[in-house]
Design a protein around this motif. Structure first.
Motif: not given
Length: 603
Positions: A249-254, A293-296
């Motif tokens: 939800x926070x970083x899925x656009x990458x 990797x998923x996330x920040x």
């Protein structure tokens, strides 16, 4: 997607490293295989056994000689089976080898052999004991299907080796038994019974003990694998899935592949901060991560370190399939692994897409022809479909699958219509002027997963084989044209392996090496959708985003490739259930329907 990293910066990256810590286990594993072969030869071939110990062996009581021959054969076969585990530093393989090597040495010494054979076995004990701290790897995930596979493989191997045992005593044979008689003798001997072949002297006892030893090994290893506790492969728990969805939800656009991390047949490791995660599956001893990797991004190194720690703890071969350039840079920098370009992902910017122009003429004509034939399209969110229609789509997606094996891993979600995936898009083609079939007027399906808040990534393509050609083109155009009303600005289509080589190899001025490489890829396209995927993607005038495989050493690439083919479903070593049984199987937390497989995306 590339984060400003130069496009070719990680095409091939070599980083200087010290001695690999697994070097000693690898050498010991090879030595163990050699000693195993020597023990097998000692137990099978009479001339190999003959030496100065012959006189001593002749005066040993009763069947002691045949018994020791069987012991040598058994120890040799078991050492061969343990060699791979020793190469990977497995603790249980180390314990078994420490017991078997002295037993093999005793058999070598007692049963008509020189002292050299015994010394070779004893010599291997020295590095095993000295470097015992390097044999600490934990067991692999396993199930009781391994018992059936062991029974089939060991049974076939025992049958072949048994034929050798029966046939290596031509001077002691009574009569001239046929091949059928020898096979019968082997089968009887594996179960401990006397067969139709007879020998002079004590050779009958030696052959009987050896065949019995093979049967005993097959039975014991199969029983052990059948009754040992299962260590099931990692599965995504509800808590893991909730945490991954929060990260997306926070970083899925990458990353366009981010949503595929939610496959429920993957494991996951999180960074210490919980702000990043790596999802993976273990296949044939290879720990395959998928995508970035998923996330920040700043927390990626922590998740990557956890991934590598897990791989080292189990002695798995680490690998990453389909990461972006940014992901490849971080993986190689943090781990010292190498990266190699695997292919390109086709991404269409919705604002730039149009059917007008000469380049789109073929797609435009195909779409208009199909529309004139009476087909219509619908593009909707999963949450906007009724349960009855969703169930019809699920059943059609399974029945229209081209293979019995479910395909997809790094770029497939593995399900359609799950309530948790309400943001997914489904594009369907319908033809109402025909008699309704088992799925009504439904003729084709495309399924897209979210790519952040403003993107979609193609997951599944299915069509009724009786429908007119061009269903996939029709639905992709429909999805791209409907994308703006869903707030979608970019759509990721299929992944084309070795696209750059195919594109450059067909241009004027391509060198002989590049042309030969392209020719090989075209040849392989008869079995794998390599060239066809590239040409299909190119129809929509996409931009190409490179994807990479990250690996430890060049020698690991064949193994990683084979494991990836297993994960994607192109190679299936398991014994699948019949389809009517699979359809009724309901895994925990997964929809009652069988997981869906894409026809094209990850081929």
């Amino acid at each position: 997607m590339s984060g400003g990293v130069p496009r070719r910066s990680v095409l091939v990256r070599r980083i200087t490293r010290g001695p690999r810590p697994e070097a000693v286990p690898a050498l010991v594993g090879r030595a163990c295989a050699l000693v195993g072969l020597l023990d097998v030869a000692a137990g099978v071939f009479p001339r190999f056994r003959h030496s100065r110990m012959h006189t001593l062996a002749e005066v040993l009581p009763g069947s002691f000689g045949p018994f020791v021959a069987a012991l040598s054969l058994s120890a040799g076969v078991l050492l061969l089976l343990l060699a791979h585990g020793l190469k990977r530093g497995k603790r249980r393989a180390w314990r078994a080898a420490v017991v078997l090597l002295p037993a093999g040495a005793a058999a070598q010494f007692v049963y008509r052999h020189s002292i050299v054979g015994a010394l070779i076995s004893i010599a291997l004990l020295v590095p095993l004991v000295v470097h015992r701290d390097q044999f600490a790897a934990l067991p692999d995930p396993r199930s009781r299907w391994r018992a059936l596979a062991n029974f089939v493989l060991m049974g076939a191997g025992s049958l072949g080796l048994g034929l050798v045992i029966v046939s290596v005593h031509p001077n002691r044979l009574i009569g001239d038994p046929s091949l059928a008689d020898r096979l019968t003798h082997v089968l009887y001997g594996l179960f401990g019974f006397e067969g139709p072949v007879d020998y002079q002297g004590n050779t009958s006892w030696t052959v009987a003990f050896s065949l019995g030893a093979l049967g005993w090994i097959t039975a014991v290893t199969t029983i052990y694998l059948a009754f040992r506790p299962e260590h099931p492969a990692a599965r995504l728990t509800e808590e893991d899935e909730t945490r991954l969805r929060a990260l997306l939800e926070k970083h899925g656009s990458r990353d366009s592949l981010g949503h595929f991390a939610l496959r429920r047949d993957k494991g996951v490791v999180f960074s210490p901060s919980g702000k990043a995660a790596v999802t993976y599956r273990v296949v044939s001893g290879v720990m395959l991560a998928s995508g970035d990797p998923i996330g920040d991004v700043e927390a990626w190194p922590g998740a990557i370190e956890r991934f590598m720690d897990e791989a080292r703890a189990h002695s798995w071969t680490p690998a990453v399939m389909g990461c972006s350039e940014t992901g490849g840079e971080v993986w190689t920098r943090e781990t010292g692994l190498d990266a190699l370009e695997l292919g390109d992902e086709a991404v269409v910017d919705v604002a730039d897409f149009s059917l007008a122009g000469r380049a789109m003429r073929n797609v435009r004509q195909m779409v208009k022809r199909i529309e004139r034939a009476g087909y219509e399209t619908r593009v909707r969110r999963v949450r906007d479909l009724g349960e009855a229609e969703l169930e019809r789509i699920r059943r059609a997606a399974e029945d229209w699958r081209g293979t019995d094996t479910e395909r997809g891993f790094s770029m497939a979600l593995g399900r359609v219509g799950d309530p948790a995936d309400g943001d997914c898009l489904i594009a369907t083609a319908h033809k109402a002027d025909e008699a309704p079939g088992p799925y009504g007027d439904l003729k084709a399906i495309l399924h897209f997963v979210p790519w952040g808040t403003d993107g979609a990534s193609l997951d599944l393509m299915r069509r009724d084989r009786s429908a007119d050609p061009g269903m996939n083109e029709l639905l992709i155009v429909a999805a791209l044209q409907a994308a703006p009303k869903f707030g979608i600005a970019r759509v990721s289509l299929n992944f084309a392996m070795f696209r750059a080589a195919l594109a450059r190899g067909e241009k004027i001025g391509a060198g002989p090496v590049l042309r030969a490489w392209r020719g090989l890829l075209v040849f392989l396209s008869r079995w794998f959708q390599i060239e066809s995927l590239y040409k299909f993607n190119a129809k929509f005038q996409p931009r190409w985003e490179p994807r990479f495989v990250v690996y430890r050493a060049s020698g690991d690439l064949p193994r990683i490739g084979f494991a990836a083919m297993q994960a994607e479903g192109f190679v299936n070593l398991a014994l699948p259930l019949p389809r009517f049984l699979r359809r009724r199987t309901k895994p925990a937390r997964v929809c009652a329907h069988a997981p869906a497989e894409r026809d094209v995306r990850a081929a």
